[in-house]
Design an enzyme around this catalytic site. Structure first.
Site, short mmCIF file in Angstrom:
data_model
loop_
_atom_site.label_atom_id
_atom_site.label_comp_id
_atom_site.label_asym_id
_atom_site.label_seq_id
_atom_site.Cartn_x
_atom_site.Cartn_y
_atom_site.Cartn_z
N LYS A 191 20.35 17.36 -13.28
CA LYS A 191 19.27 16.41 -13.06
C LYS A 191 19.39 15.24 -14.03
CE LYS A 191 14.27 16.40 -12.20
NZ LYS A 191 13.82 15.31 -13.08
N GLU A 193 11.36 5.15 -18.40
CA GLU A 193 10.23 5.93 -18.92
C GLU A 193 9.90 5.53 -20.35
OE1 GLU A 193 11.12 9.96 -16.26
OE2 GLU A 193 11.96 9.74 -18.27
N HIS A 248 0.83 -1.22 0.00
CA HIS A 248 0.00 0.00 0.00
C HIS A 248 0.86 1.26 0.00
CE1 HIS A 248 -3.64 -2.40 1.08
NE2 HIS A 248 -2.74 -3.13 1.73
N SER A 286 17.05 17.25 -17.71
CA SER A 286 16.23 18.46 -17.72
C SER A 286 16.85 19.53 -18.60
CB SER A 286 16.06 19.00 -16.30
OG SER A 286 15.36 20.24 -16.30
#
Length: 463
Positions: free
Chosen positions: A321, A328, A185, A315
């Site tokens: 970054k 992805e 959860h 980025s």
């Protein structure tokens, strides 16, 4: 100098260097839809089928030997990708794949005409319909070629999936001594080993592989020889068996003729099965990919349990970054494949009566799914999973900070008493072992034995 060809609808001019003919030209004019073309493996599969049909008709003495030899030579050249630029039919075309079948027939016929010393378009020498398409219909050849193509594509797909499974197992073994907190959860749970998680991913993908292999078996049942409606009109009684014999020789695959050619023509159940199995793999891959993104999140404000190889700046505005770009990309591949299966399902469910006319769409979606998944799996293994490293200290820190450690005390002090310890831990931040010792529930020796993190990742009862 353009040549003129004629069909039942009239005349058309074609470029002299075009091996395709008037029916393909009509398809190009009628369906300028997507610019998408059939996968090369479908062209190859169809050419293999055309060759074996010609061999069958030759064996049955239904076609002139000289003409047959030229057709077979042309088929071999298409199989070897010598005329790839001649297959121009859009994926979105006339129903059943007639445009694509005629594209093959015309290219093969015109090349055979050249082999025999004639000029392209002189179909008195070799006819696309009467010779190349002898004893055939789009209605039995397209579903047959589609099945052959999927099996050929799977042969190139399996190695990529097997390599990823192997690499996940290697990582599972390497990470077996790293204890971390499980999460259910999205909340802290009991201890688990990072290696156990990677091994479980490998096992999941092995199950998907077996499911695909199992469903691929149905593709080996073919309806060739059914011609227009599965009744076998315009075929020799021995024709379909001869085609299967030659297909086995050409592909080294154990094809068999369907016991009911009418059934296999009107139902594309085997295509639904393989599409669903591929989709199920995409679903599991998507979940695994999401897991890796989560446990790699950070570097300072995420979970940070593993490090992913950096492949590109993440980025355009935030310097330094680095994003989980490979994961992805695979997410997007999986989403596309899942959507493709829905398209295939709609295509299969919308067949009518004795034929499903939406086969070109089925073939495109499944072959494209296998292609992008194959490339995605290779990318994932090479550029991501192979280079994953673990942050052992971070993982072990989470174990000591998880209130679910008290789960091990349930058999000794009961669920409610253990819950009180967990609540105090969350409220005060005091270490769990300190709280237990203060309450004199266990001594240090017992506590060390019962809360041994490694033991907590295996079945057993505290003693």
């Amino acid at each position: 100098m353009p040549r003129i060809e004629k069909d039942s609808l009239g005349e058309k001019k074609l470029p002299d260097n075009a091996y395709y003919g008037i029916q393909t030209l009509r398809a190009l004019e009628n369906f300028p839809i997507s610019g998408l073309r059939a996968d090369e493996i479908l062209v190859k599969a169809y050419a293999i089928l055309k060759k074996t049909c010609c061999l069958a008709n030759t064996e049955l003495k239904l076609i002139d030997a000289k003409k047959s030899k030229a057709i077979i030579k042309a088929c071999d050249e298409v199989i070897n990708e010598q005329f790839s630029d001649q297959f121009k039919s859009d994926v979105f075309q006339a129903g059943a794949g007639t445009s694509f079948n005629m594209n093959l027939n015309e290219v093969i016929a015109n090349r055979a005409i050249e082999v025999l010393g004639g000029q392209k378009g002189d179909y008195k020498i070799v006819s696309p319909n009467d010779d190349v398409n002898m004893a055939q219909s789009t209605n039995d050849t397209f579903p047959t070629a589609m099945r052959i193509a999927i099996l050929l594509k799977l042969a190139t797909f399996y190695p990529a999936l097997k390599k990823l499974i192997k690499t996940l197992k290697v990582k599972g073994k390497a990470f077996d001594n790293i204890i971390k907190s499980a999460r259910t959860h999205l909340q802290d749970a009991v201890p688990i080993r990072l290696g156990q998680e990677f091994i479980s991913y490998a096992i999941t993908l092995e199950k998907c592989l077996k499911d695909i292999e199992k469903n691929a078996e149905d593709l080996k049942e073919l309806g060739i020889g059914g011609t227009a409606a599965g009744t076998g009109i315009n075929t020799h009684a021995k024709y379909r068996f001869a085609v299967i014999k030659f297909l086995k020789q050409e592909t080294k695959l154990p094809f068999k003729i369907s016991a009911n050619l009418i059934e296999i023509m009107q139902s594309q159940q085997a295509i639904a099965h393989i599409s669903s199995a591929i989709k199920n793999l995409a679903i599991e891959l998507n979940k695994i990919t999401n897991d890796l993104r989560l446990i790699a999140s950070g570097p300072n404000t995420g979970l940070g349990e593993i490090n992913l190889p950096a492949v590109q700046p993440g980025s355009s505005i935030m310097p330094g970054k680095v994003n989980p770009s490979i994961l992805e990309c695979l997410n997007m591949i999986c989403m596309h494949v899942i959507g493709a299966d829905q398209t295939v399902s709609l295509a299969i469910g919308n067949g009518q009566l004795n034929l499903n006319v939406f086969m070109p769409l089925m073939a495109y979606e499944i072959l494209n799914s296998l292609e992008i998944l194959k490339n995605g799996l290779k990318m994932l293994e090479e550029k991501c999973v192979r280079g994953i490293t673990a942050n052992k200290a971070t993982c072990e820190k989470y174990v000591t900070q998880s209130p679910s450690l008290v789960t091990a005390l349930n058999p000794i002090i009961g669920y409610l008493n253990a819950a009180e310890i967990a609540k105090e831990f969350i409220k005060t931040g005091k270490p769990i072992d300190e709280i237990i010792l203060a309450k004199k529930i266990l001594d240090k020796k017992q506590l060390k034995k019962i809360l041994n993190p490694r033991k907590l990742t295996e079945p057993g009862l505290p003693k």
